[in-house]
Design an enzyme around this catalytic site. Structure first.
Site, PDB file in Angstrom:
ATOM      1  N   SER A 218       0.972  -1.112   0.093  1.00 51.41           N
ATOM      2  CA  SER A 218      -0.083  -0.101  -0.121  1.00 51.41           C
ATOM      3  C   SER A 218       0.879   1.177  -0.220  1.00 51.41           C
ATOM      4  CB  SER A 218      -1.123  -0.097   1.227  1.00 51.41           C
ATOM      5  OG  SER A 218      -1.878   1.100   1.091  1.00 51.41           O
TER       6      SER A 218
ATOM      7  N   ASP B 116      -9.599  -6.398  -3.676  1.00 60.84           N
ATOM      8  CA  ASP B 116      -8.946  -5.228  -3.159  1.00 60.84           C
ATOM      9  C   ASP B 116      -9.982  -4.101  -3.416  1.00 60.84           C
ATOM     10  OD1 ASP B 116      -7.766  -3.042  -1.867  1.00 60.84           O
ATOM     11  OD2 ASP B 116      -5.798  -3.751  -2.886  1.00 60.84           O
TER      12      ASP B 116
ATOM     13  N   HIS C  97      -6.852  -6.522  -0.055  1.00 59.48           N
ATOM     14  CA  HIS C  97      -5.852  -5.501   0.207  1.00 59.48           C
ATOM     15  C   HIS C  97      -4.946  -6.294   1.296  1.00 59.48           C
ATOM     16  CE1 HIS C  97      -4.269  -1.663   0.143  1.00 59.48           C
ATOM     17  NE2 HIS C  97      -4.157  -1.464   1.575  1.00 59.48           N
TER      18      HIS C  97
END
EC number: 3.-.-.-
Length: 426
Positions: A245, A363, A391
């Site tokens: 991320s 995600d 995610h």
């Protein structure tokens, strides 16, 4: 329940952050944890596992390097043109590496639960995705446009297999907003048992790192400087960066800053190659006391968006990974500090390091097309989609992620032509 409500009311009245994360003892190292003071009072907790190796490992490594001296050479030569209307044209010039498919150790071309997405042909000019209508015109009628900027990338780098027995290889794992180094537990255990030296920091305000109560401490540039200090402290000759991320941005930054030392990069659900800029309409622009009162709702929203399933197992993974367990002040400062105008498509297109992109199919934070766009921009890249992941895919599907990462660490490109191999053999 009543105690929790009372704490929130007191927080709204006083403005103080309850249970804020503070620095731990910096004078000792135990259980594989270091505490690095990057600036006075700015202390990061770092998981550092240094495996024991046999004495003959370096000799075997030198022999292998001589044996494969003709392999792994990539000649990176490309021209990047930026026009005033924002159009970006990437031209790969000369002989460059073509797309290859990573193979798993069990001999199958795909590990269970993954899909292969064919990426860019590295010998193409990039004009196909230019997006302009002038390419449809006959050559004689095309208008010549003056480019805003033209960049040339011309270098040669060696990309080799990185094994756990190699003493000059270090793996860095960098988490994102709201996470901690504990989300990498499965990866740290897996690769340390294979003999790799691994390093995983807690970002400031996360895990057991210091949590300054100053918003400027959580800007992208402040965090990037922290990661630079960590890299310079633990980095060796061949370093592999793994980011998740927001942590992907710091991997990109380090790959740009240390092109000769960063060997490979892994981007897990990192998004597209766009410049970071905080959203003006984000919920995280609300006052800190309001965010604190809404923290149970935010935690539930993160659970729903971050995992493909929301059961007891996923909740346990969040607790064990110490994820989304930061103060409201830190969360607000982190989200509003994501300003990095330099990290645009051109910045990413200049990277010459091989990159593995891992994307969880479910995600809800990062759309698939963003990672696909990143794959188009990067020079040497592979995109792997994990069907059952979201995610937090490294927590949901640790075996699949570990397999993909290990195969990428061991991957090296074949010799580009036979003349190089013949010269080495002679």
């Amino acid at each position: 329940m009543l105690t929790s409500i009372a704490e929130r009311i007191m927080y709204c009245l006083t403005g103080k952050t309850p249970n804020s994360v503070g620095p731990s003892d910096t004078s000792e190292t135990s259980d594989g944890f270091d505490f690095l003071e990057v600036k006075p009072g700015r202390i990061l907790r770092i998981r550092h596992i240094l495996p024991s190796r046999s004495g003959g490992g370096e000799e075997d490594e030198e022999k292998e390097e001589v044996k494969n001296s003709g392999r792994g050479l990539i000649h990176c030569k490309r021209r990047i043109t930026v026009y005033r209307n924002g159009q970006l044209v990437i031209e790969n010039l000369g002989a460059t590496l073509r797309s290859e498919i990573l193979h798993c150790r069990n001999g199958n071309s795909e590990p269970a639960g993954t899909l292969e997405v064919e990426l860019s042909d590295y010998t193409s000019t990039g004009n196909e995705s230019a997006g302009g209508k002038e390419s449809d015109l006959p050559p004689g009628r095309r208008r010549k446009r003056k480019p805003k900027k033209v960049l040339q990338v011309d270098c040669q780098r060696r990309v080799t297999s990185c094994k756990g027995t190699h003493s000059d290889v270090v793996l860095f794992f960098i988490h994102g907003v709201g996470g901690s180094l504990d989300i990498w537990k499965e990866q740290l255990d897996f690769f340390s048992k294979l003999g790799y030296e691994v390093v995983a920091p807690d970002l400031v305000g996360h895990g057991s790192s210091a949590a300054p109560q100053i918003g400027a401490a959580y800007t992208f540039y402040a965090l990037a400087e922290d990661m630079r200090c960590v890299f310079k402290r633990y980095g060796k000759k061949r370093n592999i960066l793994v980011g998740h991320s927001y942590g992907v941005s710091f991997c990109t930054f380090l790959a740009h800053e240390f092109p000769d030392l960063v060997h490979k990069v892994v981007m897990i659900n990192g998004g597209g190659p766009t410049a970071l800029e905080p959203s003006l309409c984000s919920i995280f622009n609300m006052p800190t006391c309001v965010l604190h009162c809404l923290s149970p709702c935010l935690a539930w929203s993160f659970l729903k968006a971050g995992f493909a399933r929301q059961g007891a197992k996923e909740k346990q993974l969040l607790r064990e990974g110490n994820a989304f367990n930061v103060s409201s002040f830190v969360l607000r400062a982190m989200m509003s500090g994501q300003y990095w105008p330099e990290g645009d498509e051109v910045y990413h297109a200049e990277l010459t390091v091989p990159v593995l992109l891992v994307h969880g199919m479910h995600d809800k934070f990062v759309p698939l097309d963003e990672d696909q766009r990143m794959a188009e921009i990067l020079l040497v890249s592979f995109l792997k989609i994990i069907e059952e992941g979201s995610h937090m895919v490294m927590l949901e599907c640790p075996e699949t992620v570990n397999t993909l990462l290990h195969e990428f660490f061991l991957w090296e490109p074949e010799a580009q032509n036979t003349s190089t191999e013949e010269a080495v053999n002679e």
